[in-house]
Write a protein that holds these residues in place. Sequence first.
Motif, PDB file in Angstrom:
ATOM      1  N   ASN A 108      -9.365  22.165   2.467  1.00 20.23           N
ATOM      2  CA  ASN A 108      -8.816  23.428   2.942  1.00 20.23           C
ATOM      3  C   ASN A 108      -9.280  23.656   4.375  1.00 20.23           C
ATOM      4  O   ASN A 108     -10.473  23.612   4.654  1.00 20.23           O
ATOM      5  CB  ASN A 108      -9.287  24.579   2.039  1.00 20.23           C
ATOM      6  N   SER A 146      -8.261  26.434   6.413  1.00 24.83           N
ATOM      7  CA  SER A 146      -7.757  27.753   6.797  1.00 24.83           C
ATOM      8  C   SER A 146      -8.528  28.340   7.974  1.00 24.83           C
ATOM      9  O   SER A 146      -8.043  29.270   8.642  1.00 24.83           O
ATOM     10  CB  SER A 146      -7.829  28.713   5.604  1.00 24.83           C
ATOM     11  N   LYS A 173      -6.991  28.174  12.098  1.00 22.43           N
ATOM     12  CA  LYS A 173      -5.697  28.842  12.222  1.00 22.43           C
ATOM     13  C   LYS A 173      -5.081  28.701  13.602  1.00 22.43           C
ATOM     14  O   LYS A 173      -3.863  28.836  13.758  1.00 22.43           O
ATOM     15  CB  LYS A 173      -5.854  30.322  11.857  1.00 22.43           C
ATOM     16  N   TYR A 226       0.031  21.424   6.050  1.00 21.51           N
ATOM     17  CA  TYR A 226      -0.182  22.268   7.219  1.00 21.51           C
ATOM     18  C   TYR A 226       0.796  21.899   8.329  1.00 21.51           C
ATOM     19  O   TYR A 226       1.089  20.726   8.536  1.00 21.51           O
ATOM     20  CB  TYR A 226      -1.607  22.113   7.744  1.00 21.51           C
TER      21      TYR A 226
END
Length: 278
Positions: free
Chosen positions: A259, A261, A264, A275
Motif C-alpha cells: 500500500n 497511499s 499521493k 495505482y
Amino acid sequence: MNDASAAPQSREFTWTAADFNRIKDLIYRHAGISLHEGKQAMVYSRISRRLRDTGHRSFADYIKWLETQGDADEWQAFVNALTTNLTSFFRENHHFEELARMVREAPPGHEWKIWCSAASTGEEPYSIAITLADALGLSGRFQIWASDIDTKVLATAAQGVYKLEGLKNLSQAQLQKYFLKGKGDNAGLARVRPELQRHIEFFSLNLIEDNWSLRETFDVVFCRNVMIYFDHATQRQVLTRMHRLIKPGGMLFVGHAENFSDLKSQFVLRGKTIYEKV
C-alpha cells in the motif's frame, strides 16, 4: 529468545546472532532487502550452501572473504541465495483483466511498452505477453522489459520451459497457441513459442542501484510483491524513480500486501492494488 547461538545441535555450522546481523547488513546494502529476526532459519539454510560451495567452515570466515576477496560472481550468488521467487502464471489475475481492458480501450495502433520489474522465473512477464497477444495478436505492437536481481531465475525465464502442471491457470486455447508441448524425454514439459518470446527482453537489474539501464517510458509497470522486502525509505526511493519512467496516466501494479497511499503526490489508487501516475 533471540540468541541465534541457541541453535539446534544438528547444525553443520556454528550460527550466531553476529553472523545473522552481518548478513542482514550485507543484503540490505547490496539489494535493499530488509530481513527480520524470523528469517534466521532461512538465512542459515541458504547461506550454508555458499559455505559448502566455497569451502568455508564458518559464516564469519565466509563473510570476511566475501567482503575482502569475493568477486562479482560470488556476490551475485550471495544475493541470489537470499532472494525469494514465489510466482505463478496469472497470479493475482485481476491485474491481467485490467491490463486487457486497457488494451481494448486504447486507440488503435498504440505501441504498448511494459516493464515487469521482478520477472523471477518468467511466469509474470509471459502472463503479460499472453494478455497482450490475446488482445492484439502475436504480431501486435507490444514489448515487455523483464528484469530481476537474481540471475539464476532470469536464466530459467529466458529458457521459457515449464512443467505442464504449472500452466493450469491458462486456458486450453492459450496453451495450444503460446506453448509447444514436449515429447519423449520432454513429456510433461512445455516451451514458450518463439513468436511470443520475441516480445520480451530479459535482463538483470538491481532496483536499489542508480544505474538503471532503462531508457524507455512505460504504459504499465508491474512491481508486485517486491516492496514488502524493502524498508520504507527504500520503497520511496525506488517508487520515485519508477514514477519518472511511467508515462502520464500510466499504471503501476503492486502486490496484494503493498500500500502506497502516503505517496499521493506521485500515485493515486485506481483499483485493487492498481495505482495511476499523478
